[in-house]
Scaffold this motif. Structure first.
Motif, PDB file in Angstrom:
ATOM      1  N   ALA A 161      16.269  50.465 -20.563  1.00  0.00           N
ATOM      2  CA  ALA A 161      16.618  49.047 -20.677  1.00  0.00           C
ATOM      3  C   ALA A 161      15.684  48.143 -19.886  1.00  0.00           C
ATOM      4  CB  ALA A 161      18.042  48.840 -20.178  1.00  0.00           C
ATOM      5  N   VAL A 162      15.540  46.911 -20.372  1.00  0.00           N
ATOM      6  CA  VAL A 162      14.806  45.867 -19.650  1.00  0.00           C
ATOM      7  C   VAL A 162      15.699  45.372 -18.518  1.00  0.00           C
ATOM      8  CG1 VAL A 162      13.777  43.566 -19.820  1.00  0.00           C
ATOM      9  CG2 VAL A 162      13.760  45.095 -21.825  1.00  0.00           C
ATOM     10  N   ILE A 163      15.171  45.395 -17.295  1.00  0.00           N
ATOM     11  CA  ILE A 163      15.892  44.804 -16.161  1.00  0.00           C
ATOM     12  C   ILE A 163      15.119  43.544 -15.765  1.00  0.00           C
ATOM     13  CG2 ILE A 163      16.645  45.234 -13.757  1.00  0.00           C
ATOM     14  CD1 ILE A 163      18.255  46.760 -15.933  1.00  0.00           C
TER      15      ILE A 163
ATOM     16  N   ILE B 138      13.344  35.708 -24.633  1.00  0.00           N
ATOM     17  CA  ILE B 138      12.018  36.050 -24.110  1.00  0.00           C
ATOM     18  C   ILE B 138      11.577  37.394 -24.706  1.00  0.00           C
ATOM     19  CG2 ILE B 138      12.782  37.228 -21.970  1.00  0.00           C
ATOM     20  CD1 ILE B 138       9.833  34.798 -22.286  1.00  0.00           C
ATOM     21  N   THR B 139      12.566  38.272 -24.941  1.00  0.00           N
ATOM     22  CA  THR B 139      12.269  39.596 -25.514  1.00  0.00           C
ATOM     23  C   THR B 139      11.529  39.460 -26.849  1.00  0.00           C
ATOM     24  OG1 THR B 139      14.391  40.230 -24.584  1.00  0.00           O
ATOM     25  CG2 THR B 139      13.352  41.830 -26.036  1.00  0.00           C
ATOM     26  N   ASP B 140      11.930  38.504 -27.672  1.00  0.00           N
ATOM     27  CA  ASP B 140      11.298  38.345 -28.985  1.00  0.00           C
ATOM     28  C   ASP B 140       9.849  37.863 -28.850  1.00  0.00           C
ATOM     29  OD1 ASP B 140      13.628  39.195 -30.164  1.00  0.00           O
ATOM     30  OD2 ASP B 140      14.411  37.182 -30.528  1.00  0.00           O
TER      31      ASP B 140
ATOM     32  N   VAL C  83      13.409  45.643 -28.179  1.00  0.00           N
ATOM     33  CA  VAL C  83      14.397  45.030 -29.075  1.00  0.00           C
ATOM     34  C   VAL C  83      15.538  44.467 -28.238  1.00  0.00           C
ATOM     35  CG1 VAL C  83      15.760  45.422 -31.165  1.00  0.00           C
ATOM     36  CG2 VAL C  83      13.933  47.024 -30.557  1.00  0.00           C
ATOM     37  N   GLU C  84      15.945  43.248 -28.540  1.00  0.00           N
ATOM     38  CA  GLU C  84      17.029  42.619 -27.780  1.00  0.00           C
ATOM     39  C   GLU C  84      18.381  43.136 -28.262  1.00  0.00           C
ATOM     40  OE1 GLU C  84      16.754  40.921 -25.112  1.00  0.00           O
ATOM     41  OE2 GLU C  84      18.752  40.101 -24.854  1.00  0.00           O
ATOM     42  N   LYS C  85      19.131  43.714 -27.358  1.00  0.00           N
ATOM     43  CA  LYS C  85      20.516  44.157 -27.579  1.00  0.00           C
ATOM     44  C   LYS C  85      20.754  44.844 -28.945  1.00  0.00           C
ATOM     45  CE  LYS C  85      22.238  40.875 -24.228  1.00  0.00           C
ATOM     46  NZ  LYS C  85      21.321  39.788 -23.939  1.00  0.00           N
ATOM     47  N   PRO C  86      20.114  45.982 -29.175  1.00  0.00           N
ATOM     48  CA  PRO C  86      20.307  46.684 -30.459  1.00  0.00           C
ATOM     49  C   PRO C  86      21.665  47.395 -30.514  1.00  0.00           C
ATOM     50  CG  PRO C  86      18.951  48.009 -29.003  1.00  0.00           C
ATOM     51  CD  PRO C  86      19.217  46.714 -28.266  1.00  0.00           C
TER      52      PRO C  86
ATOM     53  N   LEU D 250      12.029  36.418 -12.444  1.00  0.00           N
ATOM     54  CA  LEU D 250      13.154  37.222 -11.939  1.00  0.00           C
ATOM     55  C   LEU D 250      14.452  36.654 -12.497  1.00  0.00           C
ATOM     56  CD1 LEU D 250      11.150  36.373  -9.267  1.00  0.00           C
ATOM     57  CD2 LEU D 250      12.348  38.351  -8.355  1.00  0.00           C
ATOM     58  N   LEU D 251      15.290  37.505 -13.042  1.00  0.00           N
ATOM     59  CA  LEU D 251      16.611  37.054 -13.495  1.00  0.00           C
ATOM     60  C   LEU D 251      17.602  37.269 -12.354  1.00  0.00           C
ATOM     61  CD1 LEU D 251      16.728  38.417 -17.180  1.00  0.00           C
ATOM     62  CD2 LEU D 251      15.814  36.256 -16.318  1.00  0.00           C
ATOM     63  N   PRO D 252      18.261  36.186 -11.931  1.00  0.00           N
ATOM     64  CA  PRO D 252      19.078  36.267 -10.706  1.00  0.00           C
ATOM     65  C   PRO D 252      20.332  37.119 -10.827  1.00  0.00           C
ATOM     66  CG  PRO D 252      19.299  34.121 -11.715  1.00  0.00           C
ATOM     67  CD  PRO D 252      18.266  34.847 -12.509  1.00  0.00           C
ATOM     68  N   ASP D 253      20.736  37.474 -12.057  1.00  0.00           N
ATOM     69  CA  ASP D 253      21.895  38.364 -12.196  1.00  0.00           C
ATOM     70  C   ASP D 253      21.551  39.786 -11.779  1.00  0.00           C
ATOM     71  OD1 ASP D 253      23.431  36.392 -13.203  1.00  0.00           O
ATOM     72  OD2 ASP D 253      23.566  37.175 -15.243  1.00  0.00           O
ATOM     73  N   ASP D 254      20.270  40.085 -11.749  1.00  0.00           N
ATOM     74  CA  ASP D 254      19.824  41.449 -11.452  1.00  0.00           C
ATOM     75  C   ASP D 254      19.277  41.521 -10.029  1.00  0.00           C
ATOM     76  OD1 ASP D 254      20.450  41.956 -14.065  1.00  0.00           O
ATOM     77  OD2 ASP D 254      18.381  42.046 -14.774  1.00  0.00           O
ATOM     78  N   LEU D 255      20.062  42.089  -9.131  1.00  0.00           N
ATOM     79  CA  LEU D 255      19.543  42.320  -7.777  1.00  0.00           C
ATOM     80  C   LEU D 255      19.039  43.750  -7.714  1.00  0.00           C
ATOM     81  CD1 LEU D 255      21.872  40.747  -5.057  1.00  0.00           C
ATOM     82  CD2 LEU D 255      19.846  39.810  -6.157  1.00  0.00           C
TER      83      LEU D 255
ATOM     84  N   TRP E 130      21.559  45.213 -23.441  1.00  0.00           N
ATOM     85  CA  TRP E 130      20.223  45.045 -22.854  1.00  0.00           C
ATOM     86  C   TRP E 130      19.117  44.868 -23.889  1.00  0.00           C
ATOM     87  CZ3 TRP E 130      20.941  45.609 -17.595  1.00  0.00           C
ATOM     88  CH2 TRP E 130      22.026  46.394 -17.176  1.00  0.00           C
ATOM     89  N   GLY E 131      17.947  44.452 -23.391  1.00  0.00           N
ATOM     90  CA  GLY E 131      16.720  44.623 -24.166  1.00  0.00           C
ATOM     91  C   GLY E 131      16.365  46.095 -24.023  1.00  0.00           C
ATOM     92  N   ILE E 132      15.954  46.729 -25.132  1.00  0.00           N
ATOM     93  CA  ILE E 132      15.672  48.178 -25.085  1.00  0.00           C
ATOM     94  C   ILE E 132      14.224  48.464 -25.504  1.00  0.00           C
ATOM     95  CG2 ILE E 132      16.312  50.439 -26.099  1.00  0.00           C
ATOM     96  CD1 ILE E 132      18.447  49.458 -24.156  1.00  0.00           C
TER      97      ILE E 132
HETATM   98  C1  G1P Z   1      18.711  39.429 -20.365  1.00  0.00           C
HETATM   99  C2  G1P Z   1      17.639  39.882 -21.349  1.00  0.00           C
HETATM  100  C3  G1P Z   1      17.788  41.374 -21.666  1.00  0.00           C
HETATM  101  C4  G1P Z   1      17.751  42.162 -20.372  1.00  0.00           C
HETATM  102  C5  G1P Z   1      18.807  41.636 -19.383  1.00  0.00           C
HETATM  103  C6  G1P Z   1      18.659  42.286 -18.025  1.00  0.00           C
HETATM  104  O1  G1P Z   1      19.972  39.530 -20.997  1.00  0.00           O
HETATM  105  O2  G1P Z   1      17.744  39.107 -22.522  1.00  0.00           O
HETATM  106  O3  G1P Z   1      16.738  41.789 -22.500  1.00  0.00           O
HETATM  107  O4  G1P Z   1      17.960  43.537 -20.636  1.00  0.00           O
HETATM  108  O5  G1P Z   1      18.676  40.230 -19.194  1.00  0.00           O
HETATM  109  O6  G1P Z   1      19.686  41.897 -17.178  1.00  0.00           O
HETATM  110  P1  G1P Z   1      21.289  38.749 -20.439  1.00  0.00           P
HETATM  111  O7  G1P Z   1      21.722  39.475 -19.198  1.00  0.00           O
HETATM  112  O8  G1P Z   1      20.863  37.356 -20.176  1.00  0.00           O
HETATM  113  O9  G1P Z   1      22.289  38.856 -21.538  1.00  0.00           O
END
Ligand code: G1P
Length: 271
Positions: free
Chosen positions: A201-203, A229-231, A188-191, A128-133, A168-170
């Motif tokens: 987008a990847v959340i 991680i996307t790569d 793809v990471e941030k195209p 889980l990425l903590p920036d994304d609630l 985003w990752g797309i």
């Molecule tokens: C990361 C990921 C990205 C994803 C995003 C979601 O990016 O690398 O693929 O779409 O989280 O929040 P970051 O927010 O660290 O730039």
């Protein structure tokens, strides 16, 4: 079975300066509760038993937040405050399930994941990425239930405005499974807007296979000089590992930028 989750927490939080100059962004209150506790509650409700925090020496304050027992005990002994006793109980519950690993150089999310290699026990784990609630509906729980049926990796997906794809990752879709889920052909990471394969987008919710550690071991730096991680996921897909994109039902709140943080706090207060 998905019983372990990992949470990268070593990021510097520069987009939230000056709030983060001496404080960890994940401890910032969202309607009276640190952001990280929303993420932990999502994990607990989804059946996760162990959470691995990837922190850094600069972010030891996060560990301290969960390890401040003598402080709480002293105050509770004096005051016997009911609310505080309840809150301390929660903190003790979280503490029991958290382990810490360190990422002292900010080399990217892929590098952060690699730091948990020796701790992961089962074939799949949650990140889980903590920036994304995600509120109102437990995204991790929904993804774990898809994983149980399909026995493969699952990642959260959200339709975003085309002009924002480079944040985003797309995903490139292979085919739809049903309205909410699809097989992923590529990611793809941030195209750039012109190169983006879609606007899905990847959340920050991922069910990843343990074998990703073999890929990460040799993962080269990508966009912006970071190990993404996307790569590594892209390589796994190319090696015929199945990945499902899940269009989650909950409400997405971006807590990683100042504007997003303020908006998200208000949104949670309303809900
Ligand atoms: C990361 C990921 C990205 C994803 C995003 C979601 O990016 O690398 O693929 O779409 O989280 O929040 P970051 O927010 O660290 O730039």
């Amino acid at each position: 079975m998905i019983k372990q989750a990992i949470i990268p927490l070593a990021g510097l939080g520069t987009r939230l300066l000056p709030l983060t100059s001496i404080f960890a962004k994940e401890l910032l209150p969202m309607n009276g509760k640190p952001g990280i506790q929303y993420i932990l509650d999502e994990c607990i409700e989804a059946g996760i038993k162990e959470v691995i925090f990837i922190i850094s020496n600069k972010k030891k304050i996060i560990k301290k937040y969960f390890y401040n027992d003598s402080f709480f005990k002293k105050i509770i002994k004096k005051k016997k405050d009911k609310r505080l006793i309840e809150e301390y109980k929660k903190i003790k519950k979280y503490k029991k399930m958290i382990k810490f690993v360190y990422q002292n150089k900010p080399l990217g999310t892929g590098d952060a994941v690699y730091k948990t290699k020796s701790k992961i026990k089962n074939d799949f784990f949650l990140m889980l990425l903590p920036d994304d609630l995600i509120i109102k509906k437990n995204c991790s729980k929904a993804m774990i239930s898809i994983h149980k049926k399909k026995k493969c990796s699952v990642m959260a997906s959200m339709n975003v405005p085309r002009k924002t794809v480079n944040r985003w990752g797309i995903y490139m879709k292979e085919k739809n499974i049903n309205k909410k889920n699809f097989y992923i052909k590529d990611v793809v990471e941030k195209p750039n807007v012109n190169d983006a394969p879609s606007n899905y987008a990847v959340i920050g919710r991922y069910i990843l296979p343990k074998k990703i550690f073999y890929i990460l071991k040799n993962q080269k730096k990508g966009k912006g000089g970071e190990i993404h991680i996307t790569d590594a996921i892209r390589t796994l897909i190319q090696q015929n590992n199945k990945f499902i994109g899940h269009n989650f039902e909950g409400k997405y709140l971006d807590c990683g930028t100042m504007h997003g943080y303020i908006k998200s706090s208000l949104e949670i207060a309303k809900s």
